[in-house]
Design a protein around this motif. Structure first.
Motif, PDB file in Angstrom:
ATOM      1  N   VAL A 165       0.833  -1.202   0.000  1.00  0.00           N
ATOM      2  CA  VAL A 165       0.000   0.000   0.000  1.00  0.00           C
ATOM      3  C   VAL A 165       0.870   1.256   0.000  1.00  0.00           C
ATOM      4  N   VAL A 166       1.931   1.256   0.786  1.00  0.00           N
ATOM      5  CA  VAL A 166       2.834   2.410   0.812  1.00  0.00           C
ATOM      6  C   VAL A 166       3.460   2.621  -0.561  1.00  0.00           C
ATOM      7  N   GLY A 167       3.846   1.540  -1.211  1.00  0.00           N
ATOM      8  CA  GLY A 167       4.408   1.650  -2.553  1.00  0.00           C
ATOM      9  C   GLY A 167       3.418   2.236  -3.543  1.00  0.00           C
ATOM     10  N   VAL A 168       2.143   1.829  -3.437  1.00  0.00           N
ATOM     11  CA  VAL A 168       1.118   2.399  -4.311  1.00  0.00           C
ATOM     12  C   VAL A 168       0.929   3.885  -4.015  1.00  0.00           C
ATOM     13  N   LEU A 169       0.925   4.241  -2.740  1.00  0.00           N
ATOM     14  CA  LEU A 169       0.696   5.629  -2.348  1.00  0.00           C
ATOM     15  C   LEU A 169       1.742   6.569  -2.930  1.00  0.00           C
ATOM     16  N   VAL A 170       3.001   6.158  -2.882  1.00  0.00           N
ATOM     17  CA  VAL A 170       4.083   7.025  -3.346  1.00  0.00           C
ATOM     18  C   VAL A 170       4.484   6.735  -4.787  1.00  0.00           C
ATOM     19  N   ALA A 171       3.731   5.816  -5.437  1.00  0.00           N
ATOM     20  CA  ALA A 171       4.005   5.453  -6.834  1.00  0.00           C
ATOM     21  C   ALA A 171       5.431   4.961  -7.038  1.00  0.00           C
ATOM     22  N   ALA A 172       5.979   4.319  -6.007  1.00  0.00           N
ATOM     23  CA  ALA A 172       7.321   3.752  -6.086  1.00  0.00           C
ATOM     24  C   ALA A 172       7.349   2.520  -5.186  1.00  0.00           C
ATOM     25  N   PRO A 173       7.133   1.340  -5.741  1.00  0.00           N
ATOM     26  CA  PRO A 173       7.012   0.136  -4.903  1.00  0.00           C
ATOM     27  C   PRO A 173       8.234  -0.088  -4.030  1.00  0.00           C
ATOM     28  N   LEU A 174       7.981  -0.326  -2.724  1.00  0.00           N
ATOM     29  CA  LEU A 174       9.085  -0.663  -1.825  1.00  0.00           C
ATOM     30  C   LEU A 174       9.701  -1.995  -2.210  1.00  0.00           C
ATOM     31  N   TRP A 175       8.844  -2.910  -2.624  1.00  0.00           N
ATOM     32  CA  TRP A 175       9.295  -4.200  -3.150  1.00  0.00           C
ATOM     33  C   TRP A 175       8.226  -4.715  -4.094  1.00  0.00           C
ATOM     34  N   ARG A 176       8.581  -5.068  -5.301  1.00  0.00           N
ATOM     35  CA  ARG A 176       7.620  -5.426  -6.328  1.00  0.00           C
ATOM     36  C   ARG A 176       6.728  -6.592  -5.913  1.00  0.00           C
ATOM     37  N   GLY A 177       7.268  -7.530  -5.172  1.00  0.00           N
ATOM     38  CA  GLY A 177       6.509  -8.732  -4.837  1.00  0.00           C
ATOM     39  C   GLY A 177       5.785  -8.671  -3.513  1.00  0.00           C
ATOM     40  N   ALA A 178       5.583  -7.490  -2.955  1.00  0.00           N
ATOM     41  CA  ALA A 178       4.970  -7.381  -1.628  1.00  0.00           C
ATOM     42  C   ALA A 178       3.542  -7.930  -1.616  1.00  0.00           C
ATOM     43  N   GLU A 179       2.751  -7.586  -2.620  1.00  0.00           N
ATOM     44  CA  GLU A 179       1.367  -8.070  -2.661  1.00  0.00           C
ATOM     45  C   GLU A 179       1.319  -9.580  -2.860  1.00  0.00           C
ATOM     46  N   VAL A 180       2.157 -10.084  -3.741  1.00  0.00           N
ATOM     47  CA  VAL A 180       2.193 -11.525  -3.988  1.00  0.00           C
ATOM     48  C   VAL A 180       2.588 -12.273  -2.717  1.00  0.00           C
ATOM     49  N   LEU A 181       3.610 -11.778  -2.033  1.00  0.00           N
ATOM     50  CA  LEU A 181       4.053 -12.440  -0.802  1.00  0.00           C
ATOM     51  C   LEU A 181       2.980 -12.354   0.275  1.00  0.00           C
ATOM     52  N   SER A 182       2.261 -11.239   0.340  1.00  0.00           N
ATOM     53  CA  SER A 182       1.202 -11.100   1.329  1.00  0.00           C
ATOM     54  C   SER A 182       0.134 -12.171   1.135  1.00  0.00           C
ATOM     55  N   LEU A 183      -0.289 -12.379  -0.105  1.00  0.00           N
ATOM     56  CA  LEU A 183      -1.312 -13.387  -0.379  1.00  0.00           C
ATOM     57  C   LEU A 183      -0.778 -14.798  -0.172  1.00  0.00           C
ATOM     58  N   ALA A 184       0.495 -15.015  -0.516  1.00  0.00           N
ATOM     59  CA  ALA A 184       1.087 -16.335  -0.293  1.00  0.00           C
ATOM     60  C   ALA A 184       1.180 -16.642   1.195  1.00  0.00           C
ATOM     61  N   LEU A 185       1.576 -15.662   1.985  1.00  0.00           N
ATOM     62  CA  LEU A 185       1.621 -15.845   3.441  1.00  0.00           C
ATOM     63  C   LEU A 185       0.221 -16.053   4.013  1.00  0.00           C
ATOM     64  N   LEU A 186      -0.759 -15.414   3.412  1.00  0.00           N
ATOM     65  CA  LEU A 186      -2.138 -15.596   3.857  1.00  0.00           C
ATOM     66  C   LEU A 186      -2.600 -17.027   3.606  1.00  0.00           C
ATOM     67  N   LEU A 187      -2.223 -17.578   2.474  1.00  0.00           N
ATOM     68  CA  LEU A 187      -2.535 -18.980   2.191  1.00  0.00           C
ATOM     69  C   LEU A 187      -1.828 -19.901   3.170  1.00  0.00           C
ATOM     70  N   ALA A 188      -0.549 -19.605   3.446  1.00  0.00           N
ATOM     71  CA  ALA A 188       0.190 -20.416   4.419  1.00  0.00           C
ATOM     72  C   ALA A 188      -0.446 -20.328   5.805  1.00  0.00           C
ATOM     73  N   TYR A 189      -0.919 -19.141   6.170  1.00  0.00           N
ATOM     74  CA  TYR A 189      -1.602 -18.983   7.453  1.00  0.00           C
ATOM     75  C   TYR A 189      -2.855 -19.839   7.523  1.00  0.00           C
ATOM     76  N   ALA A 190      -3.648 -19.839   6.440  1.00  0.00           N
ATOM     77  CA  ALA A 190      -4.883 -20.615   6.431  1.00  0.00           C
ATOM     78  C   ALA A 190      -4.599 -22.094   6.626  1.00  0.00           C
ATOM     79  N   VAL A 191      -3.551 -22.602   5.992  1.00  0.00           N
ATOM     80  CA  VAL A 191      -3.198 -24.021   6.133  1.00  0.00           C
ATOM     81  C   VAL A 191      -2.727 -24.307   7.556  1.00  0.00           C
ATOM     82  N   ALA A 192      -1.915 -23.399   8.109  1.00  0.00           N
ATOM     83  CA  ALA A 192      -1.372 -23.626   9.447  1.00  0.00           C
ATOM     84  C   ALA A 192      -2.440 -23.498  10.528  1.00  0.00           C
TER      85      ALA A 192
END
Length: 298
Positions: A19-46
């Motif tokens: 979200v911060v990357g979107v706000l400033v139009a300069a991503p802090l890390w390109r894969g932040a959204e992908v990793l967030s959703l992947a971690l969310l899937l891992a959380y659901a399994v755990a």
């Protein structure tokens, strides 16, 4: 700290970074959204997938695909070359708004549809009435915006006719008339309205199962259709004066040099918060449908 809560916290941290990357139009890390959703899937399994166990992973799959597809480009990744402005075909594109809306909503639509199938059941009449009432502002906003654009186009065409012209152009865009715009407006509002109604139906089903946190996330997805509606209608050529009723467009909060994309950032924040609430709310045991522990399932 247990593994599952840690995964959820990390998913939230990655969501904030995106979200911060979107706000400033300069991503802090390109894969932040992908990793967030992947971690969310891992959380659901755990934490323990609810029955049916396939529902959450299948629902998150299109979200991950869309996140990978829309991953922001790295710094200096732009392609150099010839850029051609305009084309030989000046025909009005009736599906431009639909394409813009569908591109921004297809993943959420699939995810919500999967959860609707997985948690289908009867909802109490009181909750169904509440869902219908909640849907009314979204449907009303879509109707007002579409009607405003239609009226502006009709008025502009009357002015053009008095000047012995047969088409109206917006800036240097293609010519269009009322006959072209009305079907385009109808098509543009279909994906956002479908997402809003499906998300509210899901909220009713989840609330009926005692999943109030997940129901809140589903309701938040319905709210996200409002900026999606404005983005879809903006893709349909229309007179500038019709944009006065756009309350959730990209310019609703004036951009600044420090925060060039405030509306886009708020939209991304609400979207990821909705997914976090949905997954956190459906995992673990509840009163109506006990979850299946990940370690005990075979």
């Amino acid at each position: 700290m247990r593994r599952a809560p840690l995964l959820l916290i990390l998913a939230a941290v990655c969501a904030v970074a995106h979200v911060v990357g979107v706000l400033v139009a300069a991503p802090l890390w390109r894969g932040a959204e992908v990793l967030s959703l992947a971690l969310l899937l891992a959380y659901a399994v755990a934490a323990g997938l609810p029955a049916p166990r396939w529902a959450v992973p299948v629902a998150l799959a299109p979200l991950l695909v869309d996140a990978v597809r829309t991953m922001p480009a790295g710094a200096g990744a732009g392609d150099a070359g010839w850029v051609v402005y305009g084309s030989g075909d000046s025909a009005f594109d009736r599906t431009a708004g639909f394409d813009a809306a569908f591109a921004g909503s297809w993943a959420a639509l699939v995810a919500v549809a999967v959860l609707l199938v997985a948690f289908r059941g009867r909802g109490r009449r009181r909750r169904l009435i509440a869902a219908a009432v909640a849907a009314a502002p979204v449907v009303g906003y879509a109707a007002v915006r579409a009607a405003d654009i239609g009226v502006a186009v009709a008025a502009s065409n009357r002015v053009v006719e008095t000047r012995t012209r047969t088409t109206l152009t917006r800036g240097e865009g293609p010519g269009y008339d009322h006959v072209d715009v009305v079907p385009a407006l109808v098509l543009a509002v279909l994906p956002p309205l479908a997402l809003a109604l499906a998300a509210l139906a899901l909220a009713v089903l989840l609330a009926g199962r005692g999943r109030r946190l997940a129901a809140t996330g589903a309701a938040l997805l319905a709210v996200l259709t409002l900026p999606l509606l404005d983005a879809a209608l903006a893709a349909v050529p229309h007179p500038f004066e019709a944009d006065g009723t756009a309350l959730f467009a990209w310019y609703a909060i004036p951009p600044t040099s420090a925060m060039p994309q405030p509306v886009a950032a708020l939209t991304a924040a609400a979207e990821l918060a909705a997914y976090l609430l949905l997954v956190a709310g459906v995992t673990g045991a509840d009163r109506a449908a006990p979850a299946v522990p990940a370690a005990a399932a075979r």
